[in-house]
Write an enzyme that holds these catalytic residues in place. Sequence first.
Site, PDB file in Angstrom:
ATOM      1  N   HIS A 159      -2.610   6.917  -0.885  1.00 39.74           N
ATOM      2  CA  HIS A 159      -3.619   7.510   0.006  1.00 39.74           C
ATOM      3  C   HIS A 159      -3.117   8.160   1.289  1.00 39.74           C
ATOM      4  O   HIS A 159      -3.831   8.177   2.291  1.00 39.74           O
ATOM      5  CB  HIS A 159      -4.680   6.458   0.360  1.00 39.74           C
ATOM      6  CG  HIS A 159      -5.429   5.972  -0.846  1.00 39.74           C
ATOM      7  ND1 HIS A 159      -6.124   4.804  -0.881  1.00 39.74           N
ATOM      8  CD2 HIS A 159      -5.590   6.523  -2.072  1.00 39.74           C
ATOM      9  CE1 HIS A 159      -6.677   4.640  -2.073  1.00 39.74           C
ATOM     10  NE2 HIS A 159      -6.365   5.686  -2.820  1.00 39.74           N
ATOM     11  N   HIS A 207       0.865  -1.196   0.000  1.00 40.16           N
ATOM     12  CA  HIS A 207       0.000   0.000   0.000  1.00 40.16           C
ATOM     13  C   HIS A 207       0.902   1.246   0.000  1.00 40.16           C
ATOM     14  O   HIS A 207       1.340   1.708   1.052  1.00 40.16           O
ATOM     15  CB  HIS A 207      -0.906  -0.022   1.228  1.00 40.16           C
ATOM     16  CG  HIS A 207      -2.072   0.920   1.144  1.00 40.16           C
ATOM     17  ND1 HIS A 207      -2.107   2.003   0.294  1.00 40.16           N
ATOM     18  CD2 HIS A 207      -3.259   0.944   1.818  1.00 40.16           C
ATOM     19  CE1 HIS A 207      -3.266   2.651   0.446  1.00 40.16           C
ATOM     20  NE2 HIS A 207      -3.981   2.023   1.364  1.00 40.16           N
ATOM     21  N   TYR A 250      -0.737   7.372   3.429  1.00 40.95           N
ATOM     22  CA  TYR A 250      -0.204   6.568   4.528  1.00 40.95           C
ATOM     23  C   TYR A 250       1.334   6.596   4.523  1.00 40.95           C
ATOM     24  O   TYR A 250       1.934   7.369   3.787  1.00 40.95           O
ATOM     25  CB  TYR A 250      -0.800   5.154   4.467  1.00 40.95           C
ATOM     26  CG  TYR A 250      -2.315   5.209   4.659  1.00 40.95           C
ATOM     27  CD1 TYR A 250      -2.854   5.688   5.862  1.00 40.95           C
ATOM     28  CD2 TYR A 250      -3.194   4.850   3.650  1.00 40.95           C
ATOM     29  CE1 TYR A 250      -4.228   5.789   6.046  1.00 40.95           C
ATOM     30  CE2 TYR A 250      -4.576   4.946   3.829  1.00 40.95           C
ATOM     31  CZ  TYR A 250      -5.081   5.418   5.033  1.00 40.95           C
ATOM     32  OH  TYR A 250      -6.445   5.528   5.213  1.00 40.95           O
TER      33      TYR A 250
HETATM   34  C1  LIG Z   1     -15.259   1.554   2.061  1.00 39.91           C
HETATM   35  C2  LIG Z   1     -13.955   1.804   1.356  1.00 39.91           C
HETATM   36  C3  LIG Z   1     -12.785   1.308   1.888  1.00 39.91           C
HETATM   37  C4  LIG Z   1     -11.565   1.485   1.218  1.00 39.91           C
HETATM   38  N1  LIG Z   1     -10.427   0.912   1.723  1.00 39.91           N
HETATM   39  C5  LIG Z   1      -9.277   0.959   1.017  1.00 39.91           C
HETATM   40  C6  LIG Z   1      -8.129   0.242   1.453  1.00 39.91           C
HETATM   41  O1  LIG Z   1      -8.142  -0.479   2.450  1.00 39.91           O
HETATM   42  N2  LIG Z   1      -7.009   0.342   0.717  1.00 39.91           N
HETATM   43  C7  LIG Z   1      -6.949   1.110  -0.424  1.00 39.91           C
HETATM   44  O2  LIG Z   1      -5.891   1.167  -1.064  1.00 39.91           O
HETATM   45  N3  LIG Z   1      -8.029   1.772  -0.870  1.00 39.91           N
HETATM   46  C8  LIG Z   1      -9.183   1.708  -0.193  1.00 39.91           C
HETATM   47  N4  LIG Z   1     -10.302   2.314  -0.679  1.00 39.91           N
HETATM   48  C9  LIG Z   1     -10.271   2.920  -2.027  1.00 39.91           C
HETATM   49  C10 LIG Z   1     -10.780   1.918  -3.066  1.00 39.91           C
HETATM   50  O3  LIG Z   1      -9.887   0.824  -3.198  1.00 39.91           O
HETATM   51  C11 LIG Z   1     -10.963   2.577  -4.456  1.00 39.91           C
HETATM   52  O4  LIG Z   1      -9.726   3.035  -4.922  1.00 39.91           O
HETATM   53  C12 LIG Z   1     -11.936   3.736  -4.384  1.00 39.91           C
HETATM   54  O5  LIG Z   1     -13.139   3.339  -3.755  1.00 39.91           O
HETATM   55  C13 LIG Z   1     -12.259   4.276  -5.770  1.00 39.91           C
HETATM   56  O6  LIG Z   1     -12.775   3.265  -6.588  1.00 39.91           O
HETATM   57  P1  LIG Z   1     -14.355   3.136  -6.874  1.00 39.91           P
HETATM   58  O7  LIG Z   1     -14.763   4.428  -7.528  1.00 39.91           O
HETATM   59  O8  LIG Z   1     -14.456   1.957  -7.795  1.00 39.91           O
HETATM   60  O9  LIG Z   1     -15.039   2.929  -5.558  1.00 39.91           O
HETATM   61  C14 LIG Z   1     -11.530   2.200   0.004  1.00 39.91           C
HETATM   62  C15 LIG Z   1     -12.716   2.731  -0.514  1.00 39.91           C
HETATM   63  C16 LIG Z   1     -13.920   2.547   0.141  1.00 39.91           C
HETATM   64  C17 LIG Z   1     -15.184   3.084  -0.462  1.00 39.91           C
END
Ligand SMILES: Cc1cc2nc3c(=O)[nH]c(=O)nc-3n(C[C@H](O)[C@H](O)[C@H](O)COP(=O)(O)O)c2cc1C
Length: 402
Positions: free
Chosen positions: A216, A213, A218
């Site tokens: 975002h 990871h 981190y």
């Molecule tokens: C509930 C939730 C939890 C997420 N947790 C993570 C995570 O643990 N690690 C990560 O890299 N991104 C995380 N994300 C980001 C998603 O992996 C993804 O990049 C983001 O939702 C955008 O894609 P989408 O438009 O298809 O939802 C999270 C997003 C949501 C909505």
Amino acid sequence: MTIKSFNQVSATPFSGHNTERQTERFDSARTMSAQQLPTPPLLTPYKMGRFDLSHRVVLAPLTRQRSYKNVPQPHAILYYSQRTSKGGLLITEATGVSDTAQGYPDTPGIWTKEQVDAWKPIVDAVHAKGGILFCQIWHVGRVSNTGFQPNGQAPISSTDKPLTPQLRSNGIDVAQFTPPRPLRTDEIPNIVNDFRLAARNAMEAGFDGVEIHGAHGYLLEQFMKDQVNDRTDQYGGSLENRCRFTLEIVEAIVNEIGADRVGIRLSPFATYSEAADSNPEALGKYMVEQLNNYGILYCHMVEPRMKTVGEMSECPHSLVPMRNLFKGTFIVAGGYTREDGNNAVAENRADLVAYGRWFLANPDLPKRFELDAPLNKYNRETFYVSDPVIGYSDYPFLEGTA
Ligand SMILES: Cc1cc2nc3c(=O)[nH]c(=O)nc-3n(C[C@H](O)[C@H](O)[C@H](O)COP(=O)(O)O)c2cc1C
């Protein structure tokens, strides 16, 4: 490419805290069905190193905060298994590499034997249905507070710059962050080693590989991005120095488990948790060029148009320069619909497309994309609740396909 406009969201990192309202439009891309090819590009097979994928719809990593006391729970077996298809790639929720890696309640870890053993039946269930499962390994760095840290110590980071408090998902509580302690240069090998051991543990648990990871806001981004990193040692200053820590982790993991089982997630354009860079394209390009030297399996990059969950915008940047430079599999994510995903694959802007919210709410998303079937709406209010069923494994399948 069509840019969809989702509703606005207040400042919220993914892994926790968001206050979006519930009024987004249902905007599945059923509009193109008339001119749809018999097999949509997303549903074509793809060979990713040793893995034969039967389609290109990837489960994005999704923190769900249901791993009580940082231990994966039996209810995750059903949740992941529901989202498994034969030859489909799944990436787990962010999973802590050590007891200093946590910053949210009930996120899983992979540094103890108990955690490794608890992952095993989850991995087995995905394998039983022919899926491929990568574990996303994570350290939050300064996106934490003393309450999550062993012995109430300060969170670690590249810097001592604190984060400003942020609203939690219930829209009432405020997440407090403790000012971090910058890692001493001589401590950095310990954190690299934590990632290496987490990767080894992931192999022990039966995972097919790990996703580092590096996105975002981190810990890894706290080193890579120049608006956070204010170090004066060999891990700060120049682009090369800022990327050194992440690349040392990549190298250690490649040496531990083999490059063909290693992916990384990067979000050079994102600004979550106050982690921004003055030249994100240079950062993205430098990173993929360096990653090429290690021959890792994939690079998973978050779209620049994705500012926060739910906030999309027109933007002049694109991932194409990084896609063109990277020699391995390129996965894109961030606000993709069925139509966008098909276009990205058809136009060779991506090999695979990761879906977050749509996959969360549609356990049979690849099947629905294949049939161009309607999608369940996602419910933001249950993204992070700790219930073992509600908002987790209770989203319905298409009739007759469960
Ligand atoms: C509930 C939730 C939890 C997420 N947790 C993570 C995570 O643990 N690690 C990560 O890299 N991104 C995380 N994300 C980001 C998603 O992996 C993804 O990049 C983001 O939702 C955008 O894609 P989408 O438009 O298809 O939802 C999270 C997003 C949501 C909505």
